[in-house]
Design an enzyme around this catalytic site. Structure first.
Site, mmCIF file in Angstrom:
data_model
loop_
_atom_site.group_PDB
_atom_site.id
_atom_site.type_symbol
_atom_site.label_atom_id
_atom_site.label_comp_id
_atom_site.label_asym_id
_atom_site.label_seq_id
_atom_site.Cartn_x
_atom_site.Cartn_y
_atom_site.Cartn_z
ATOM 1 N N ARG A 294 10.804 41.263 -25.626
ATOM 2 C CA ARG A 294 9.736 42.254 -25.450
ATOM 3 C C ARG A 294 8.456 41.571 -25.900
ATOM 4 O O ARG A 294 8.337 41.188 -27.072
ATOM 5 C CB ARG A 294 10.045 43.494 -26.298
ATOM 6 C CG ARG A 294 8.892 44.444 -26.427
ATOM 7 C CD ARG A 294 9.304 45.787 -26.963
ATOM 8 N NE ARG A 294 9.985 46.552 -25.921
ATOM 9 C CZ ARG A 294 10.226 47.862 -25.974
ATOM 10 N NH1 ARG A 294 9.840 48.552 -27.034
ATOM 11 N NH2 ARG A 294 10.834 48.477 -24.992
ATOM 12 N N HIS B 297 8.578 46.820 -16.964
ATOM 13 C CA HIS B 297 9.679 47.255 -17.842
ATOM 14 C C HIS B 297 10.928 47.447 -16.957
ATOM 15 O O HIS B 297 11.381 48.566 -16.727
ATOM 16 C CB HIS B 297 9.282 48.559 -18.543
ATOM 17 C CG HIS B 297 10.094 48.890 -19.747
ATOM 18 N ND1 HIS B 297 11.154 48.111 -20.181
ATOM 19 C CD2 HIS B 297 10.032 49.938 -20.626
ATOM 20 C CE1 HIS B 297 11.688 48.668 -21.263
ATOM 21 N NE2 HIS B 297 11.027 49.765 -21.551
HETATM 22 N N1 NVA Z 1 4.100 52.147 -21.536
HETATM 23 C C1 NVA Z 1 4.753 52.165 -22.827
HETATM 24 C C2 NVA Z 1 6.231 52.137 -22.656
HETATM 25 C C3 NVA Z 1 7.017 52.221 -23.928
HETATM 26 C C4 NVA Z 1 8.499 52.150 -23.708
HETATM 27 C C5 NVA Z 1 4.286 50.973 -23.639
HETATM 28 O O1 NVA Z 1 4.166 49.872 -23.100
HETATM 29 O O2 NVA Z 1 4.025 51.147 -24.830
HETATM 30 N N1 CP Z 2 11.790 53.272 -23.454
HETATM 31 C C1 CP Z 2 11.748 52.270 -24.346
HETATM 32 O O1 CP Z 2 11.672 51.094 -23.985
HETATM 33 O O2 CP Z 2 11.826 52.673 -25.638
HETATM 34 P P1 CP Z 2 11.569 51.752 -26.908
HETATM 35 O O3 CP Z 2 10.129 51.343 -26.885
HETATM 36 O O4 CP Z 2 11.904 52.624 -28.092
HETATM 37 O O5 CP Z 2 12.476 50.559 -26.838
#
Ligand code: NVA
Ligand code: CP
Length: 325
Positions: free
Chosen positions: A124, A151
């Protein structure tokens, strides 16, 4: 009911308990790495892993996966650690929230180290360019578990959730409303690749990437899928699902003007009613209750948000089994 329109393309290996496995590309950096039949193959495998976890408890015995986090996570970390354990694999978490990749040593050197110990790397990252660099220098598969642009693991879980709700993917009409962000991009790619229709409803200054939309339009000409962008919330009429996400993504600075512009895109009961009585509510979570969605919708009977969260595990496990077993 199988999602595959064709027979899975490769036989299962001994470690996979004999299930036929889809062939997947080396890395999963965006849904754009996968075509429709491959996505359907992954989802079929996810359904099988979900149905019979005990039957696949040694599918990845002896394998190790590095889990790198430059940003916070609940669902991704939990679903990866628990999911890989269920397949007999080991995972090791690297919390890099205070030490972005490339700072202590180059991304290249990081990748060349990790490939010596691990069978795959899931990361991530703050910047999508970092995960592409990691994939370029690392000889083992690399999975994007969220970047500023994509994602993909979330989108696989989202398709699985739509399918479980009896919504055929090639007939699905999904509205994504709010900020045209990473989750929106992966959803566009996933829905169009599987022949569905996605309507993105966003303020003009906060729409999805023009590149992602035009790639979706080109792909739709092949798959029968469709992507359209509007700033009219009434475009939710008749959709199968209304999907929203945070208005401020991780790593972004809160912008009061943006929040003000997004106010009319909040998902409330009247918007759900406009969609129709069968429409489901979707959110990748974490939710910002009272901001992009009201409690009565996210806690209501049409909300499938916790199914989406659970399905992260099954969808990711399917990709890892397909790639590593
Ligand atoms: N758009 C959000 C998704 C979190 C799972 C972010 O990048 O923070
Ligand atoms: N939806 C998702 O990726 O959740 P987290 O940010 O908690 O991993």
């Amino acid at each position: 009911m199988s999602l595959s329109t064709s027979t899975p393309t490769s036989p299962g290996s001994p470690g996979s308990t004999g299930t036929s496995l889809p062939t997947v590309p080396d890395d999963l950096l965006s849904i754009g790495d996968l075509d429709g039949p491959t996505i359907r193959g992954i989802l079929d495998l996810a359904i099988e892993l979900k149905r019979d976890p005990a039957g696949h408890s040694t599918a990845l015995a002896g394998r190790s996966v590095a889990l790198i986090f430059e940003k916070p996570s609940l669902r991704t970390r939990a679903s990866l650690e628990v999911g890989l354990h269920r397949l007999g694999a080991q995972s090791v978490v690297f919390d890099q929230r205070d030490s972005p990749l490339g700072e202590r040593e180059s991304v290249h050197d990081l990748g060349r180290n990790l490939e010596r110990w691990f069978d795959a790397v899931a990361a991530r990252v703050n910047r999508h360019a970092v995960i592409t660099e990691l994939a370029d220098c690392c000889d083992v598969p690399v999975v994007n578990t969220l970047s500023d642009l994509h994602h993909p693991c979330q989108a696989l879980a989202d398709l699985l959730t739509l399918h479980e709700r009896g919504i055929p993917l090639d007939q699905a009409h999904v509205a994504f409303i709010g900020d045209g962000n990473n989750v929106c991009h992966s959803l566009i790619e996933a829905v169009v690749a599987t022949g569905g229709r996605i309507t993105v409803i966003a303020p003009p200054r906060h729409g999805p990437s023009a590149d992602v939309v035009s790639a979706g339009e080109r792909l739709g000409a092949i798959t029968g899928g469709r992507v359209e962008v509007t700033d009219d919330p009434e475009a939710v009429r008749g959709v199968d699902a209304i999907y929203t996400d945070a208005w401020v993504s991780m790593g972004e600075t809160e912008d009061p003007d943006k929040l003000e512009e997004l106010t009319r895109f909040r998902v409330d009961e009247s918007l759900m009613n406009l969609a129709g009585p069968e429409a489901v509510f979707m959110h990748c979570l974490p939710a910002h209750r009272g901001e992009e969605v009201v409690d009565r919708v996210i806690d209501g009977p049409r909300s499938v948000v916790f199914d989406q969260a659970e399905n992260r595990l099954h969808a990711q496990n399917a990709w890892f089994v397909a790639r590593l077993a």
